[in-house]
Scaffold this motif. Structure first.
Motif, PDB file in Angstrom:
ATOM      1  N   UNK A 155       0.830  -1.209   0.000  1.00 43.15           N
ATOM      2  CA  UNK A 155       0.000   0.000   0.000  1.00 43.15           C
ATOM      3  C   UNK A 155       0.865   1.261   0.000  1.00 43.15           C
ATOM      4  N   UNK A 156       1.916   1.259   0.817  1.00 41.07           N
ATOM      5  CA  UNK A 156       2.768   2.447   0.919  1.00 41.07           C
ATOM      6  C   UNK A 156       3.453   2.748  -0.408  1.00 41.07           C
ATOM      7  N   UNK A 157       3.975   1.716  -1.060  1.00 42.37           N
ATOM      8  CA  UNK A 157       4.685   1.921  -2.324  1.00 42.37           C
ATOM      9  C   UNK A 157       3.732   2.419  -3.410  1.00 42.37           C
ATOM     10  N   UNK A 158       2.553   1.809  -3.505  1.00 36.26           N
ATOM     11  CA  UNK A 158       1.621   2.163  -4.577  1.00 36.26           C
ATOM     12  C   UNK A 158       1.042   3.562  -4.358  1.00 36.26           C
ATOM     13  N   UNK A 159       0.416   3.767  -3.203  1.00 38.38           N
ATOM     14  CA  UNK A 159      -0.275   5.030  -2.971  1.00 38.38           C
ATOM     15  C   UNK A 159       0.693   6.196  -2.760  1.00 38.38           C
ATOM     16  N   UNK A 160       1.784   5.961  -2.052  1.00 41.10           N
ATOM     17  CA  UNK A 160       2.743   7.040  -1.810  1.00 41.10           C
ATOM     18  C   UNK A 160       3.433   7.471  -3.094  1.00 41.10           C
ATOM     19  N   UNK A 161       3.756   6.507  -3.954  1.00 39.19           N
ATOM     20  CA  UNK A 161       4.404   6.881  -5.217  1.00 39.19           C
ATOM     21  C   UNK A 161       3.454   7.666  -6.116  1.00 39.19           C
ATOM     22  N   UNK A 162       2.180   7.299  -6.128  1.00 40.43           N
ATOM     23  CA  UNK A 162       1.204   8.056  -6.921  1.00 40.43           C
ATOM     24  C   UNK A 162       1.075   9.486  -6.405  1.00 40.43           C
ATOM     25  N   UNK A 163       0.894   9.598  -5.094  1.00 43.11           N
ATOM     26  CA  UNK A 163       0.749  10.933  -4.511  1.00 43.11           C
ATOM     27  C   UNK A 163       2.022  11.751  -4.684  1.00 43.11           C
ATOM     28  N   UNK A 164       3.175  11.117  -4.517  1.00 44.25           N
ATOM     29  CA  UNK A 164       4.444  11.829  -4.642  1.00 44.25           C
ATOM     30  C   UNK A 164       4.641  12.339  -6.061  1.00 44.25           C
ATOM     31  N   UNK A 165       4.293  11.531  -7.043  1.00 45.48           N
ATOM     32  CA  UNK A 165       4.418  11.977  -8.430  1.00 45.48           C
ATOM     33  C   UNK A 165       3.490  13.162  -8.709  1.00 45.48           C
ATOM     34  N   UNK A 166       2.277  13.102  -8.163  1.00 47.80           N
ATOM     35  CA  UNK A 166       1.341  14.208  -8.363  1.00 47.80           C
ATOM     36  C   UNK A 166       1.871  15.495  -7.740  1.00 47.80           C
ATOM     37  N   UNK A 167       2.392  15.409  -6.526  1.00 50.64           N
ATOM     38  CA  UNK A 167       2.895  16.611  -5.856  1.00 50.64           C
ATOM     39  C   UNK A 167       4.187  17.122  -6.490  1.00 50.64           C
ATOM     40  N   UNK A 189      -2.215  21.206 -10.041  1.00 51.73           N
ATOM     41  CA  UNK A 189      -3.650  21.139  -9.765  1.00 51.73           C
ATOM     42  C   UNK A 189      -3.973  22.116  -8.643  1.00 51.73           C
ATOM     43  N   UNK A 190      -5.211  22.570  -8.550  1.00 51.70           N
ATOM     44  CA  UNK A 190      -5.594  23.547  -7.512  1.00 51.70           C
ATOM     45  C   UNK A 190      -5.379  22.996  -6.101  1.00 51.70           C
ATOM     46  N   UNK A 191      -4.824  23.811  -5.230  1.00 52.66           N
ATOM     47  CA  UNK A 191      -4.616  23.416  -3.844  1.00 52.66           C
ATOM     48  C   UNK A 191      -3.460  22.473  -3.622  1.00 52.66           C
ATOM     49  N   UNK A 192      -2.550  22.383  -4.577  1.00 52.87           N
ATOM     50  CA  UNK A 192      -1.417  21.454  -4.485  1.00 52.87           C
ATOM     51  C   UNK A 192      -0.574  21.713  -3.240  1.00 52.87           C
ATOM     52  N   UNK A 193      -0.175  22.943  -3.028  1.00 53.70           N
ATOM     53  CA  UNK A 193       0.660  23.273  -1.868  1.00 53.70           C
ATOM     54  C   UNK A 193      -0.095  23.093  -0.556  1.00 53.70           C
ATOM     55  N   UNK A 194      -1.386  23.382  -0.567  1.00 49.04           N
ATOM     56  CA  UNK A 194      -2.190  23.230   0.645  1.00 49.04           C
ATOM     57  C   UNK A 194      -2.272  21.759   1.050  1.00 49.04           C
ATOM     58  N   UNK A 195      -2.546  20.890   0.096  1.00 49.15           N
ATOM     59  CA  UNK A 195      -2.665  19.466   0.413  1.00 49.15           C
ATOM     60  C   UNK A 195      -1.321  18.872   0.833  1.00 49.15           C
ATOM     61  N   UNK A 196      -0.244  19.347   0.221  1.00 45.32           N
ATOM     62  CA  UNK A 196       1.061  18.848   0.645  1.00 45.32           C
ATOM     63  C   UNK A 196       1.398  19.343   2.050  1.00 45.32           C
ATOM     64  N   UNK A 197       0.953  20.545   2.390  1.00 48.25           N
ATOM     65  CA  UNK A 197       1.145  21.045   3.746  1.00 48.25           C
ATOM     66  C   UNK A 197       0.405  20.172   4.755  1.00 48.25           C
ATOM     67  N   UNK A 198      -0.783  19.672   4.387  1.00 49.88           N
ATOM     68  CA  UNK A 198      -1.517  18.771   5.275  1.00 49.88           C
ATOM     69  C   UNK A 198      -0.735  17.481   5.522  1.00 49.88           C
ATOM     70  N   UNK A 199      -0.059  17.005   4.484  1.00 58.75           N
ATOM     71  CA  UNK A 199       0.763  15.803   4.643  1.00 58.75           C
ATOM     72  C   UNK A 199       1.922  16.066   5.595  1.00 58.75           C
TER      73      UNK A 199
END
Length: 214
Positions: free
Chosen positions: A23-35, A40-50
């Motif tokens: 789960x960590x490899x699949x979902x984290x790699x997808x999210x990391x590539x997106x960030x 996309x709108x709110x990119x920095x805000x959502x990364x700040x939440x992480x």
């Protein structure tokens, strides 16, 4: 002397580690590539939440996670052990550093060749981030292996516990058999030592690569 089902402990621990790593490899790699690469709108805000999630103690999430497990009917099951590892804020941050360090020219060349975003992610980014993925897998395995509080909260029977929680049951309320705990600890730690010895080269490369570019 108290006998413990170490075979069952190993089985539960292996299932928990494999599922959490996957789960960590699949979902984290997808999210990391997106960030790292997408806009996309709110990119920095959502990364700040992480980042905020990484800063606060993990005990804050125990009650919400417990309520989720309760509503799903997963109490006292191996599935309950996997839930905290479904999403990894640390993994997202770690892999984002790798993807940021990949030269933009590679992505631009792939776009000229007709690749879409998914093909760039799967055929270019993931192979280049192999060391980071292995480092994340080792970190996730270690975090899952030493997880103690969560298994003791959601699982009540010994046959549903991983190694760390099972070893904790050797400590009595009024007396503790330290020789049994030390023997059990030696039996328990060798898989993690073996994993680190096999993948230590990739692990060191993965850690070094996170600081290559901010």
């Amino acid at each position: 002397m108290r006998l413990l089902p170490f075979g069952k402990f190993y089985f539960n621990t292996i299932i928990m580690i494999i599922a959490r790593v996957a789960f960590a490899v699949v979902f984290s790699s997808m999210a990391a590539y997106a960030f790292a690469r997408l806009k996309f709108p709110g990119k920095n805000f959502f990364f700040m939440l992480i980042l905020i999630q990484m800063m606060v103690p993990s005990q804050i999430f125990i009650i919400p996670q417990y309520l989720i497990v309760l509503k799903l009917g997963w109490l006292n099951s191996i599935k309950a052990l996997i839930l905290p590892g479904v999403v990894s804020a640390f993994g997202t941050f770690l892999l984002r550093q790798f993807f940021i360090g990949v030269p933009m020219e590679l992505e631009e060349a792939a776009i000229l060749d007709g690749c879409n975003k998914w093909q760039i992610y799967t055929k270019i980014m993931l192979p280049l981030a192999k060391s980071g993925l292995i480092a994340l897998g080792i970190f996730t395995s270690l975090f899952a292996f030493k997880d103690l509080m969560w298994p003791l909260i959601v699982n009540m029977t010994t046959d549903k516990m991983p190694l760390a929680a099972g070893l904790a049951s050797l400590q009595g309320q009024y007396s503790t058999h330290y020789e049994q705990i030390m023997a059990g600890s030696m039996i328990a730690i060798w898989p993690m030592l073996l994993i680190f010895i096999i993948f230590q080269k990739h692990f060191i490369q993965g850690i070094a690569g996170t600081g290559s570019k901010g």
